[in-house]
Design a protein around this motif. Structure first.
Motif, PDB file in Angstrom:
ATOM      1  N   GLU A  70       1.237  -1.280   0.836  1.00 30.16           N
ATOM      2  CA  GLU A  70       0.102   0.340   0.087  1.00 30.16           C
ATOM      3  C   GLU A  70       0.680   1.328  -0.056  1.00 30.16           C
ATOM      4  OE1 GLU A  70      -2.931   1.860   3.156  1.00 30.16           O
ATOM      5  OE2 GLU A  70      -3.157  -0.300   2.518  1.00 30.16           O
ATOM      6  N   CYS A  71       1.957   1.329   0.557  1.00 33.17           N
ATOM      7  CA  CYS A  71       2.648   2.234   0.833  1.00 33.17           C
ATOM      8  C   CYS A  71       3.147   2.702  -0.276  1.00 33.17           C
ATOM      9  CB  CYS A  71       3.955   1.871   2.182  1.00 33.17           C
ATOM     10  SG  CYS A  71       4.594   3.814   2.387  1.00 33.17           S
ATOM     11  N   ALA A  72       4.095   1.182  -1.338  1.00 37.49           N
ATOM     12  CA  ALA A  72       4.794   1.449  -1.978  1.00 37.49           C
ATOM     13  C   ALA A  72       3.479   2.010  -3.567  1.00 37.49           C
ATOM     14  CB  ALA A  72       5.408   0.337  -3.045  1.00 37.49           C
ATOM     15  N   HIS A  73       2.636   1.934  -3.899  1.00 39.17           N
ATOM     16  CA  HIS A  73       1.266   2.189  -4.667  1.00 39.17           C
ATOM     17  C   HIS A  73       1.451   3.950  -4.461  1.00 39.17           C
ATOM     18  CE1 HIS A  73       0.072  -1.426  -5.973  1.00 39.17           C
ATOM     19  NE2 HIS A  73       0.103  -1.690  -5.075  1.00 39.17           N
ATOM     20  N   ALA A  74       0.568   4.385  -2.748  1.00 39.46           N
ATOM     21  CA  ALA A  74       1.441   5.962  -2.689  1.00 39.46           C
ATOM     22  C   ALA A  74       2.104   6.578  -2.926  1.00 39.46           C
ATOM     23  CB  ALA A  74       1.031   6.059  -1.133  1.00 39.46           C
ATOM     24  N   CYS A  75       3.592   5.698  -2.584  1.00 37.43           N
ATOM     25  CA  CYS A  75       5.487   6.057  -3.407  1.00 37.43           C
ATOM     26  C   CYS A  75       5.258   6.760  -4.523  1.00 37.43           C
ATOM     27  CB  CYS A  75       5.561   5.256  -2.887  1.00 37.43           C
ATOM     28  SG  CYS A  75       6.667   5.740  -1.261  1.00 37.43           S
ATOM     29  N   ASP A  76       4.385   5.883  -5.929  1.00 38.63           N
ATOM     30  CA  ASP A  76       4.118   5.351  -6.203  1.00 38.63           C
ATOM     31  C   ASP A  76       3.644   6.547  -6.911  1.00 38.63           C
ATOM     32  OD1 ASP A  76       5.519   3.323  -7.821  1.00 38.63           O
ATOM     33  OD2 ASP A  76       3.934   1.949  -7.694  1.00 38.63           O
ATOM     34  N   ARG A  77       2.265   7.832  -6.022  1.00 36.21           N
ATOM     35  CA  ARG A  77       2.186   8.959  -7.430  1.00 36.21           C
ATOM     36  C   ARG A  77       2.453  10.196  -6.476  1.00 36.21           C
ATOM     37  NH1 ARG A  77      -2.532   5.321  -4.755  1.00 36.21           N
ATOM     38  NH2 ARG A  77      -1.726   6.185  -2.844  1.00 36.21           N
ATOM     39  N   GLU A  78       3.647   9.842  -5.992  1.00 37.69           N
ATOM     40  CA  GLU A  78       4.608  10.844  -6.245  1.00 37.69           C
ATOM     41  C   GLU A  78       5.786  10.993  -6.520  1.00 37.69           C
ATOM     42  OE1 GLU A  78       3.423  13.342  -3.946  1.00 37.69           O
ATOM     43  OE2 GLU A  78       2.127  12.522  -4.039  1.00 37.69           O
ATOM     44  N   ARG A  79       6.321  11.879  -7.263  1.00 35.65           N
ATOM     45  CA  ARG A  79       7.332  12.098  -7.894  1.00 35.65           C
ATOM     46  C   ARG A  79       8.941  11.872  -7.297  1.00 35.65           C
ATOM     47  NH1 ARG A  79       8.296  18.637  -8.376  1.00 35.65           N
ATOM     48  NH2 ARG A  79       6.931  19.179  -7.158  1.00 35.65           N
ATOM     49  N   ASP A  80       8.592  12.093  -6.259  1.00 35.72           N
ATOM     50  CA  ASP A  80      10.525  11.947  -5.400  1.00 35.72           C
ATOM     51  C   ASP A  80      10.097  10.978  -4.456  1.00 35.72           C
ATOM     52  OD1 ASP A  80      11.066  14.421  -6.061  1.00 35.72           O
ATOM     53  OD2 ASP A  80      10.477  15.457  -5.041  1.00 35.72           O
ATOM     54  N   ALA A  81       9.686   9.979  -4.556  1.00 38.11           N
ATOM     55  CA  ALA A  81       9.265   8.778  -3.447  1.00 38.11           C
ATOM     56  C   ALA A  81       9.590   7.698  -4.580  1.00 38.11           C
ATOM     57  CB  ALA A  81       8.215   8.985  -3.376  1.00 38.11           C
ATOM     58  N   ALA A  82      10.667   7.605  -5.641  1.00 35.72           N
ATOM     59  CA  ALA A  82      10.485   5.783  -5.719  1.00 35.72           C
ATOM     60  C   ALA A  82      11.499   5.127  -4.875  1.00 35.72           C
ATOM     61  CB  ALA A  82      11.308   6.405  -7.351  1.00 35.72           C
ATOM     62  N   ASP A  83      11.907   5.586  -5.000  1.00 37.17           N
ATOM     63  CA  ASP A  83      13.142   4.987  -3.698  1.00 37.17           C
ATOM     64  C   ASP A  83      12.231   3.649  -2.828  1.00 37.17           C
ATOM     65  OD1 ASP A  83      16.321   3.494  -3.488  1.00 37.17           O
ATOM     66  OD2 ASP A  83      16.399   5.555  -1.919  1.00 37.17           O
ATOM     67  N   CYS A  84      11.823   4.716  -2.170  1.00 40.14           N
ATOM     68  CA  CYS A  84      10.932   4.805  -1.003  1.00 40.14           C
ATOM     69  C   CYS A  84       9.665   3.980  -1.649  1.00 40.14           C
ATOM     70  CB  CYS A  84       9.916   5.492  -0.551  1.00 40.14           C
ATOM     71  SG  CYS A  84       9.298   5.615   0.979  1.00 40.14           S
ATOM     72  N   ALA A  85       9.292   3.343  -2.468  1.00 39.76           N
ATOM     73  CA  ALA A  85       8.431   2.546  -3.442  1.00 39.76           C
ATOM     74  C   ALA A  85       9.161   1.219  -3.632  1.00 39.76           C
ATOM     75  CB  ALA A  85       8.283   2.864  -4.498  1.00 39.76           C
ATOM     76  N   GLU A  86      10.441   1.375  -4.062  1.00 39.19           N
ATOM     77  CA  GLU A  86      11.372   0.194  -4.667  1.00 39.19           C
ATOM     78  C   GLU A  86      11.349  -0.722  -3.654  1.00 39.19           C
ATOM     79  OE1 GLU A  86      13.000  -3.138  -5.727  1.00 39.19           O
ATOM     80  OE2 GLU A  86      11.687  -1.553  -7.465  1.00 39.19           O
TER      81      GLU A  86
END
Length: 162
Positions: free
Chosen positions: A129-145
Motif C-alpha cells: 500500500e505504501c509503495a502504491h502511495a509512493c508511486d503517485r509522488e515524483r520524489d518517492a521512487a526509492d521508497c516505493a522500491e
C-alpha cells in the motif's frame, strides 16, 4: 506445511519421551532456508522503514489552512516539498509495521507461528500500500522500491513457513 514447532528453541531444556518425538529435527537445508529467509525479511523490513522515515523527514505538511468542514489540508508554501496526508500516513504506518516486524523476526525465542504469519502478512500488505502511495509522488521512487522489496521478502518468508 512447515511448522515452527519443528524448530526447537536452541536453549530449550532437553525433553524425553513423547516431547522429544514432537520436536523432530528438520532437514538441515530446511532450517538453513528458514533462517536465511527470516533474516532477509528482517533486513528488508529495516531498509524499508529507513527509506520511509527518510521520506517523511524530508517532507513537511506545511501550515494548516483554516476550514469549516471536511479534513484539514496543508497550505502550499515555498520550501521543502509537501507530502499529501495519505502518503504521510502510509509512510508512517509502514515505518511502524516494518519496525515491529523486524523486532519480531529478530526474537530468537519467538515460536508463535500464527502470530508471526499474521505480522508478516500485515507487513506485506502495508508495504505494498505504501509503495502504491509512493508511486503517485515524483520524489518517492526509492521508497516505493524499498517497500516492494520488503513485500517480496515477506512473501518469500511466508513461503518458507508453508
Amino acid at each position: 506445511m512447515t511448522s515452527l514447532a519443528k524448530y526447537p528453541h536452541p536453549h530449550a531444556e532437553d525433553s524425553t519421551g513423547a516431547d522429544r518425538a514432537l520436536m523432530t529435527e528438520p532437514p538441515k537445508d530446511d532450517l538453513v532456508r528458514f533462517l536465511e529467509d527470516r533474516f532477509a525479511c528482517a533486513q528488508s523490513c529495516t531498509e524499508c522503514a529507513r527509506a520511509c522515515a527518510l521520506l517523511v523527514s524530508s517532507t513537511e505538511l506545511g501550515p494548516v489552512a483554516p476550514h469549516q468542514h471536511g479534513p484539514v489540508r496543508p497550505v502550499p508554501s515555498g520550501g521543502p516539498p509537501q507530502a499529501p496526508l495519505d502518503l504521510r500516513r502510509a509512510l508512517l504506518l509502514s515505518v511502524e509495521v516494518c519496525d515491529a516486524t523486524c523486532r519480531l523476526l529478530s526474537e530468537e525465542a519467538h515460536q508463535d507461528e500464527y502470530g508471526l504469519r499474521l505480522q508478516v502478512e500485515w507487513c506485506r500488505a502495508v508495504t505494498l500500500e505504501c509503495a502504491h502511495a509512493c508511486d503517485r509522488e515524483r520524489d518517492a521512487a526509492d521508497c516505493a522500491e524499498q517497500c516492494r522489496a520488503c513485500a517480496r521478502a515477506c512473501t518469500d518468508f511466508l513461503v518458507t513457513l508453508d
